[in-house]
Design an enzyme around this catalytic site. Structure first.
Site, PDB file in Angstrom:
ATOM      1  N   PRO A  65      63.542  55.305  71.155  1.00 44.58           N
ATOM      2  CA  PRO A  65      63.406  55.507  69.667  1.00 44.58           C
ATOM      3  C   PRO A  65      62.779  56.801  69.476  1.00 44.58           C
ATOM      4  O   PRO A  65      62.028  57.295  69.987  1.00 44.58           O
ATOM      5  CB  PRO A  65      62.390  54.618  69.162  1.00 44.58           C
ATOM      6  CG  PRO A  65      62.464  53.383  70.381  1.00 44.58           C
ATOM      7  CD  PRO A  65      62.812  53.996  71.609  1.00 44.58           C
TER       8      PRO A  65
ATOM      9  N   THR B  28      56.640  59.953  61.560  1.00 44.68           N
ATOM     10  CA  THR B  28      56.990  58.808  60.682  1.00 44.68           C
ATOM     11  C   THR B  28      56.378  57.337  60.643  1.00 44.68           C
ATOM     12  O   THR B  28      55.522  57.281  61.892  1.00 44.68           O
ATOM     13  CB  THR B  28      58.678  58.434  61.021  1.00 44.68           C
ATOM     14  OG1 THR B  28      58.421  57.949  62.543  1.00 44.68           O
ATOM     15  CG2 THR B  28      59.432  59.764  61.324  1.00 44.68           C
TER      16      THR B  28
ATOM     17  N   SER C 276      48.364  55.212  65.491  1.00 45.73           N
ATOM     18  CA  SER C 276      47.966  56.329  64.905  1.00 45.73           C
ATOM     19  C   SER C 276      46.814  56.119  63.958  1.00 45.73           C
ATOM     20  O   SER C 276      46.486  54.915  63.323  1.00 45.73           O
ATOM     21  CB  SER C 276      49.120  56.990  64.182  1.00 45.73           C
ATOM     22  OG  SER C 276      48.939  57.751  63.150  1.00 45.73           O
TER      23      SER C 276
ATOM     24  N   GLY D 129      44.756  58.273  60.513  1.00 47.53           N
ATOM     25  CA  GLY D 129      44.655  59.234  59.431  1.00 47.53           C
ATOM     26  C   GLY D 129      43.490  59.682  59.142  1.00 47.53           C
ATOM     27  O   GLY D 129      42.593  58.818  59.504  1.00 47.53           O
TER      28      GLY D 129
ATOM     29  N   LEU E 257      59.197  47.721  73.761  1.00 47.29           N
ATOM     30  CA  LEU E 257      59.544  46.500  73.400  1.00 47.29           C
ATOM     31  C   LEU E 257      60.845  46.503  72.328  1.00 47.29           C
ATOM     32  O   LEU E 257      61.375  45.122  72.394  1.00 47.29           O
ATOM     33  CB  LEU E 257      58.489  45.678  72.933  1.00 47.29           C
ATOM     34  CG  LEU E 257      57.213  45.548  73.692  1.00 47.29           C
ATOM     35  CD1 LEU E 257      55.847  45.202  72.969  1.00 47.29           C
ATOM     36  CD2 LEU E 257      57.472  44.801  74.944  1.00 47.29           C
TER      37      LEU E 257
ATOM     38  N   TYR F 236      36.612  64.207  68.752  1.00 46.93           N
ATOM     39  CA  TYR F 236      37.984  64.902  68.781  1.00 46.93           C
ATOM     40  C   TYR F 236      37.656  66.185  69.521  1.00 46.93           C
ATOM     41  O   TYR F 236      36.915  67.229  68.691  1.00 46.93           O
ATOM     42  CB  TYR F 236      38.391  64.829  67.534  1.00 46.93           C
ATOM     43  CG  TYR F 236      39.988  65.328  67.644  1.00 46.93           C
ATOM     44  CD1 TYR F 236      41.193  64.514  67.013  1.00 46.93           C
ATOM     45  CD2 TYR F 236      40.416  66.684  67.624  1.00 46.93           C
ATOM     46  CE1 TYR F 236      42.310  64.832  67.275  1.00 46.93           C
ATOM     47  CE2 TYR F 236      41.612  67.157  67.460  1.00 46.93           C
ATOM     48  CZ  TYR F 236      42.608  66.226  67.430  1.00 46.93           C
ATOM     49  OH  TYR F 236      43.921  66.765  67.093  1.00 46.93           O
TER      50      TYR F 236
HETATM   51  C1  LIG Z   1      49.815  69.094  65.853  1.00 51.72           C
HETATM   52  C2  LIG Z   1      49.565  67.411  65.980  1.00 51.72           C
HETATM   53  C3  LIG Z   1      48.685  66.981  65.001  1.00 51.72           C
HETATM   54  C4  LIG Z   1      48.676  65.218  65.229  1.00 51.72           C
HETATM   55  N1  LIG Z   1      47.596  64.703  64.437  1.00 51.72           N
HETATM   56  C5  LIG Z   1      47.791  63.450  64.616  1.00 51.72           C
HETATM   57  C6  LIG Z   1      46.479  62.727  63.838  1.00 51.72           C
HETATM   58  O1  LIG Z   1      45.841  63.385  63.101  1.00 51.72           O
HETATM   59  N2  LIG Z   1      46.671  61.439  64.066  1.00 51.72           N
HETATM   60  C7  LIG Z   1      47.552  60.728  64.707  1.00 51.72           C
HETATM   61  O2  LIG Z   1      47.354  59.414  64.988  1.00 51.72           O
HETATM   62  N3  LIG Z   1      48.198  61.285  65.626  1.00 51.72           N
HETATM   63  C8  LIG Z   1      48.446  62.538  65.507  1.00 51.72           C
HETATM   64  N4  LIG Z   1      49.233  63.292  66.318  1.00 51.72           N
HETATM   65  C9  LIG Z   1      50.080  62.759  67.068  1.00 51.72           C
HETATM   66  C10 LIG Z   1      51.461  62.312  66.706  1.00 51.72           C
HETATM   67  O3  LIG Z   1      51.783  62.748  65.440  1.00 51.72           O
HETATM   68  C11 LIG Z   1      51.482  60.700  66.551  1.00 51.72           C
HETATM   69  O4  LIG Z   1      51.599  59.914  67.687  1.00 51.72           O
HETATM   70  C12 LIG Z   1      52.379  59.986  65.570  1.00 51.72           C
HETATM   71  O5  LIG Z   1      52.115  58.647  65.296  1.00 51.72           O
HETATM   72  C13 LIG Z   1      53.976  60.083  66.275  1.00 51.72           C
HETATM   73  O6  LIG Z   1      54.852  59.921  65.252  1.00 51.72           O
HETATM   74  P1  LIG Z   1      56.303  60.221  65.231  1.00 51.72           P
HETATM   75  O7  LIG Z   1      56.985  59.582  64.089  1.00 51.72           O
HETATM   76  O8  LIG Z   1      56.384  62.023  65.335  1.00 51.72           O
HETATM   77  O9  LIG Z   1      56.782  59.482  66.572  1.00 51.72           O
HETATM   78  P2  LIG Z   1      57.722  60.147  67.648  1.00 51.72           P
HETATM   79  O10 LIG Z   1      56.798  61.443  68.479  1.00 51.72           O
HETATM   80  O11 LIG Z   1      59.091  60.344  67.630  1.00 51.72           O
HETATM   81  O12 LIG Z   1      57.736  59.012  68.985  1.00 51.72           O
HETATM   82  C14 LIG Z   1      56.170  58.572  69.390  1.00 51.72           C
HETATM   83  C15 LIG Z   1      56.575  57.310  70.177  1.00 51.72           C
HETATM   84  O13 LIG Z   1      56.880  56.227  69.428  1.00 51.72           O
HETATM   85  C16 LIG Z   1      57.948  55.741  69.772  1.00 51.72           C
HETATM   86  N5  LIG Z   1      58.734  55.429  68.445  1.00 51.72           N
HETATM   87  C17 LIG Z   1      58.984  56.114  67.388  1.00 51.72           C
HETATM   88  N6  LIG Z   1      59.553  55.512  66.451  1.00 51.72           N
HETATM   89  C18 LIG Z   1      59.604  54.390  66.841  1.00 51.72           C
HETATM   90  C19 LIG Z   1      60.301  53.106  66.125  1.00 51.72           C
HETATM   91  N7  LIG Z   1      60.761  53.065  64.962  1.00 51.72           N
HETATM   92  N8  LIG Z   1      60.401  51.950  67.018  1.00 51.72           N
HETATM   93  C20 LIG Z   1      59.890  51.819  68.116  1.00 51.72           C
HETATM   94  N9  LIG Z   1      59.195  53.123  68.864  1.00 51.72           N
HETATM   95  C21 LIG Z   1      59.223  54.313  68.081  1.00 51.72           C
HETATM   96  C22 LIG Z   1      58.855  56.643  70.418  1.00 51.72           C
HETATM   97  O14 LIG Z   1      59.672  56.221  71.332  1.00 51.72           O
HETATM   98  C23 LIG Z   1      57.823  57.369  71.410  1.00 51.72           C
HETATM   99  O15 LIG Z   1      57.388  56.470  72.383  1.00 51.72           O
HETATM  100  C24 LIG Z   1      49.528  64.627  66.432  1.00 51.72           C
HETATM  101  C25 LIG Z   1      50.213  65.457  66.937  1.00 51.72           C
HETATM  102  C26 LIG Z   1      50.436  66.795  66.744  1.00 51.72           C
HETATM  103  C27 LIG Z   1      51.461  67.552  67.635  1.00 51.72           C
END
Ligand SMILES: Cc1cc2nc3c(=O)[nH]c(=O)nc-3n(C[C@H](O)[C@H](O)[C@H](O)COP(=O)(O)OP(=O)(O)OC[C@H]3O[C@@H](n4cnc5c(N)ncnc54)[C@H](O)[C@@H]3O)c2cc1C
Length: 542
Positions: free
Chosen positions: A124, A199, A208, A210, A260, A464
């Site tokens: 995903p 997302t 995650s 915020g 899962l 952090y």
């Molecule tokens: C510059 C930067 C800043 C960041 N700041 C934060 C922050 O402040 N707080 C924070 O929590 N994280 C932060 N992150 C980390 C990241 O943004 C988080 O982990 C975020 O939750 C990932 O969301 P995504 O939609 O990009 O998921 P993706 O990167 O696309 O996927 C992440 C994981 O989730 C799985 N996944 C995605 N969508 C689904 C779905 N619908 N069903 C099942 N599995 C799924 C994917 O397979 C993968 O294993 C940061 C990252 C970067 C690069």
């Protein structure tokens, strides 16, 4: 999203309007901001291998199946430092063979069936901002790899005004989700720094957090119910406030990183958009004073939305990224430093910048500010007003661009974050600082490490750390040495391997020490029991 870095084309971080940044980076890293040392290879020069996609599977995946090279490259990895360095070099790893974009839950279920039937791998993909290696297929994977992009599932489906619950499709990006909720007067209140490009499904699958989690909670607290397409059918939990149905299936899905199933929808706590929202800046004479103040604020009845304090190193970095000041700014800043040094006895090198966020009705905010003001005062802190907080609030989503700026100039910068009980936070901080500096010395490289406390809880908080180094040899090997030293220091000092960046592959090495061997055995049993063919994002977490 750019294939080699953060954000959109045409937007980038610049030092040009920040006169103090160049001297700061030269002093601490020996970096010359004017000298661009390396750029990503051109897309045309990438070697994109032909996809392996049997005709029967291609047909079953439907009309949106794309084998376009750019699509495959963008969906190959997330945005960890390792991802960025390898992509920039043109080392693409095991690319997905095909990218699919279902329009609804039925289509997700059909893709799941097709993938299982063909014994393909399904990963995903939300916004692709994973920072823990949660998206990349295993290098040795011989089966067809499908990246399932959820971007077409982006709607707020319903808001239950009475229960304050919104049902939202999992592919909604932060800004889309907030826009749709705000139009009805609601907010989720979940604002990770990656908000613009991540997302709902990704937030849930990585647990995650915020910046306003002190008030709204982490995504785990906000998520009441889920719909997940799994190999054995549709998993549905009920949006009840609490339940006694054995070990929590909802919690099992939280942080499951696609192992899962595919999350298609979630029902979430929402709150009314607050009447007032403000972030005030404070200065504390030392890191210890700042930490103690955050702890007392968490224990008080203030109920703030943000409590954050930077150590001295991060405070100096923040000041170095200030834009060119006006004459009035200069006068104000001179008056403030004179006051801090002469009247308050501050050592400007040790001083720590803090942001406290307030939300709610006017009277509530006024009462919170008064209470926090008293607590800050007890720890030698002073309020410096709302302009630093407003600036921080505006630029927080631009900060991620700085890693690309530094990579262009030969420096590696990354983050590691953790959580620990209040009683252990100072020890964790000291251990991490010593470990990182020890690693810089051992490697013989110029390096910098800084930290802030964010996300306060009843019993502890998140620390952090941001670190940067100027590599002198094999850049990823040197990066690994520093990153591993920091992660090991977390574990050795009783903290967790990550507070909100998940496990992925980057942190998997420390999982057993964190949750104990039986904990890992339980997770393995959960993954193999749910997905016996190891078709769902194999190799992540354990
Ligand atoms: C510059 C930067 C800043 C960041 N700041 C934060 C922050 O402040 N707080 C924070 O929590 N994280 C932060 N992150 C980390 C990241 O943004 C988080 O982990 C975020 O939750 C990932 O969301 P995504 O939609 O990009 O998921 P993706 O990167 O696309 O996927 C992440 C994981 O989730 C799985 N996944 C995605 N969508 C689904 C779905 N619908 N069903 C099942 N599995 C799924 C994917 O397979 C993968 O294993 C940061 C990252 C970067 C690069």
């Amino acid at each position: 999203m750019r294939w080699w870095g953060w954000g959109h084309d045409g937007v980038s971080f610049t030092h040009a309007d920040k006169p103090e940044l160049g001297p700061f980076l030269r002093r601490h890293l020996g970096l010359d901001v004017a000298r661009v040392a390396s750029r990503p290879v051109a897309f045309e020069d990438l070697h994109v291998p032909a996809p392996s996609l049997p005709a029967g599977l291609a047909e079953a995946l439907g009309a949106t199946a794309s084998t376009d090279p750019l699509d495959r490259v963008v969906h190959a990895r997330g945005k960890s430092l390792r991802d960025l360095v390898r992509h920039r070099r043109g080392e693409l790893g095991r690319l997905p063979d095909v990218v699919v974009r279902p329009a609804g839950e039925d289509e997700v279920a059909a893709i799941m069936r097709a993938a299982l039937e063909a014994d393909a791998v399904l990963i995903p993909f939300g916004g692709g901002t994973s920072i823990s290696g949660s998206l990349e297929a295993r290098p040795e994977e011989r089966r067809t790899v499908i990246s399932l992009d959820l971007s077409r599932l982006s709607r707020v489906l319903a808001v239950d005004d009475v229960s304050r619950l919104a049902t939202v499709q999992a592919g909604a990006l932060g800004p889309d989700l907030e826009r749709q909720l705000n139009a009805q007067g609601w907010t989720l209140g979940h604002f990770p720094d990656s908000f613009a490009h991540s997302t709902l499904g990704g937030w849930i699958a990585t647990r995650s957090s915020g910046m306003q989690s002190d008030r709204y909670g982490d995504i785990g607290d906000l998520t009441r119910a889920l719909r997940v397409v799994t190999p054995s059918g549709l998993l549905v939990t009920r949006p009840v406030p609490s339940t006694s149905t054995g070990p929590s299936v909802r919690e099992m899905v939280l942080g499951s990183e696609g192992r899962l199933g595919v999350i298609t929808e979630a029902t979430l706590h929402v709150r009314r958009v607050p009447q007032q929202r403000t972030i005030l800046g404070y200065l504390f004479p030392s890191w210890d004073a700042g930490l103690a103040a955050m702890r007392d604020i968490a224990a008080s009845e203030a109920g703030v939305s943000v409590s954050r304090v930077s150590d001295a190193g991060e405070t100096q970095f923040s000041f170095a990224t200030r834009k060119r000041p006006t004459i009035l700014d200069r006068l104000k800043s001179k008056a403030l430093t004179t006051y801090l040094q002469r009247r308050r006895g501050f050592d400007l090198e040790a001083m720590c910048l803090s942001f406290i966020g307030y939300e709610g009705g006017r009277r509530h905010v006024a009462a919170q500010r008064k209470l926090v003001g008293r607590i800050a005062g007890r720890h030698g802190g002073i309020c410096i007003g709302s302009s630093p907080g407003a600036l921080y609030d505006q630029k927080k989503f631009d900060t991620p661009y700085i890693r690309d700026f530094l990579l262009d100039r030969g420096a590696l910068a990354d983050v590691s974050e953790t959580a620990a009980p209040w009683s252990r936070l100072s020890a964790v901080y000291d251990a991490v600082m010593a470990a990182a500096r020890g690693a810089f010395d051992e490697l013989g490289v110029r390096g910098y490490i800084m930290c802030h406390l964010s996300h306060s809880y009843h019993a502890g908080a998140c620390l952090y750390f941001t670190f940067a180094l100027m590599p002198t040899g094999d850049e990823l090997a040197q990066y690994d040495r520093v990153k591993s030293a920091i992660q090991q220091a977390f574990i050795d000092s009783g903290a967790t391997l990550s507070h909100h960046h998940a496990v992925g592959t980057e942190h998997a090495e420390w999982l057993e020490a964190d949750i104990s061997p039986p904990g890992v055995a339980m997770l393995r049993a959960l993954f193999t029991g749910t997905d016996p063919g190891a078709n769902l994002n194999p190799g992540k977490i354990v």
